[in-house]
Design a protein around this motif. Sequence first.
Motif, mmCIF file in Angstrom:
data_model
loop_
_atom_site.group_PDB
_atom_site.id
_atom_site.type_symbol
_atom_site.label_atom_id
_atom_site.label_comp_id
_atom_site.label_asym_id
_atom_site.label_seq_id
_atom_site.Cartn_x
_atom_site.Cartn_y
_atom_site.Cartn_z
ATOM 1 N N VAL A 167 0.837 -1.207 0.000
ATOM 2 C CA VAL A 167 0.000 0.000 0.000
ATOM 3 C C VAL A 167 0.867 1.251 0.000
ATOM 4 N N LEU A 168 1.915 1.245 0.818
ATOM 5 C CA LEU A 168 2.818 2.398 0.876
ATOM 6 C C LEU A 168 3.524 2.611 -0.456
ATOM 7 N N SER A 169 3.903 1.515 -1.102
ATOM 8 C CA SER A 169 4.593 1.616 -2.392
ATOM 9 C C SER A 169 3.686 2.234 -3.450
ATOM 10 N N VAL A 170 2.456 1.735 -3.524
ATOM 11 C CA VAL A 170 1.496 2.256 -4.502
ATOM 12 C C VAL A 170 1.172 3.716 -4.207
ATOM 13 N N ALA A 171 0.976 4.025 -2.911
ATOM 14 C CA ALA A 171 0.655 5.398 -2.524
ATOM 15 C C ALA A 171 1.796 6.350 -2.860
#
Length: 410
Positions: free
Chosen positions: A228-232
């Motif tokens: 999620v952090l990577s995509v965000a």
Amino acid sequence: MKFSLNSLVLWALFLVPALLLTTPNGSVVIIALMSLYSIYFMFKNRRTLQLNRFDKLVIASLSSYFIIYIPTTIADGTTLRYFQGGLRLLLCIPIYFLLIAVFNEIKTEQIKKTLIWGVSIGSFGAAVFAGYQSLILSMPRVDGFLYSINFGYLSTALLCLSASFSLSSPKFRILLTLSTFAALYATVSTLTRGAIFAVPVLLIFGLILSIKQLCWKTSVAVILVLAVLSVASYHFSAAVKQRIDYTIQEITSIEKGNIKEATSSGTRLFLWKAAIEAYKESPLIGLPYKEREKLNHKLHEEGKVNDYVNKLPRGHAHNQYFEMLASTGSLSFIGMFMMLIFPLIVFVKHFWRTQSCWGYIGAVFVTGFMIFGLTEVPLQANSISAFYGFMLATFFALVRNDKYNVRHNK
């Protein structure tokens, strides 16, 4: 105020990670002072100093990076720059012996608590610096008091320590989780691809290593959070998006054979090619800097490398392994093994046999530096080599005391 030796060592364990990225060479000063005192300590206790097999292997590990450069330095005859990284690891040998003696008198939880607070303060400080330079000064790549690449590597190293400590420190898990994210923010803010790439790899390695301690729900949760952090980051940070798109573009160019169009990654490929050619020229002890520069000029004239490689001083390879290969020849294999692979084997085996947190933390820490070495020569840098040597000496001493059951007050 009078401090005991135990207190001074604990202060050093706290200050080295705490000052790592929040001061200009503050950690290096602490390590240097500790090394000087450790030499005095060894001299004072020389009659009672006894070395076992493990101690001798540790000495070989911490001195190998220095020793393998001796032939090249003699062949060059004009500079001692070759010892730039190895000397700092060498000076951590007396620290190792001091720590062995002191750790036998300090409770394990006190040592762990001190390191946890030092790592956490260092991580939060790195995040503050990153926020100030990125949000206030509008710097595209934060660097603190260092070059952005080195700042990124050391931020990731603090991230490794924070995340690893959380596995065996439930009392400090909230603090360590926050410090992990703080170090992650500092890492991403540098836009250093070698450091950012290391984060998911180290996470996976840590999960695999601790598979018996973690339930599947925790593992899945950690992976989902990272995803999620990577995509965000990609969608909400223009700088991160540009960096990733640029990397994809470079990979595509390399796949099509247009290496020169991949300005960064392509240049590294040329540098590694030049390092291999240097190894071929002198496979036993490697080539001195001047000879490597001449070789690079020749390769450029033949159209085998680009302009950047032709103009680069000392033939720098931008890769720890290729740099050692070019400058120390076949001796580099000894250095790579003793400096990186041997510590990893020691820590992994100790963790599997005893479930000691020191084996686990040490293994993840060393693996991080093995990954950093793929895109730069981090162990030549002042602050990085000193920090790596100090933490190696610390983990070696803790493992040694566990291994030989000399700790009486756990």
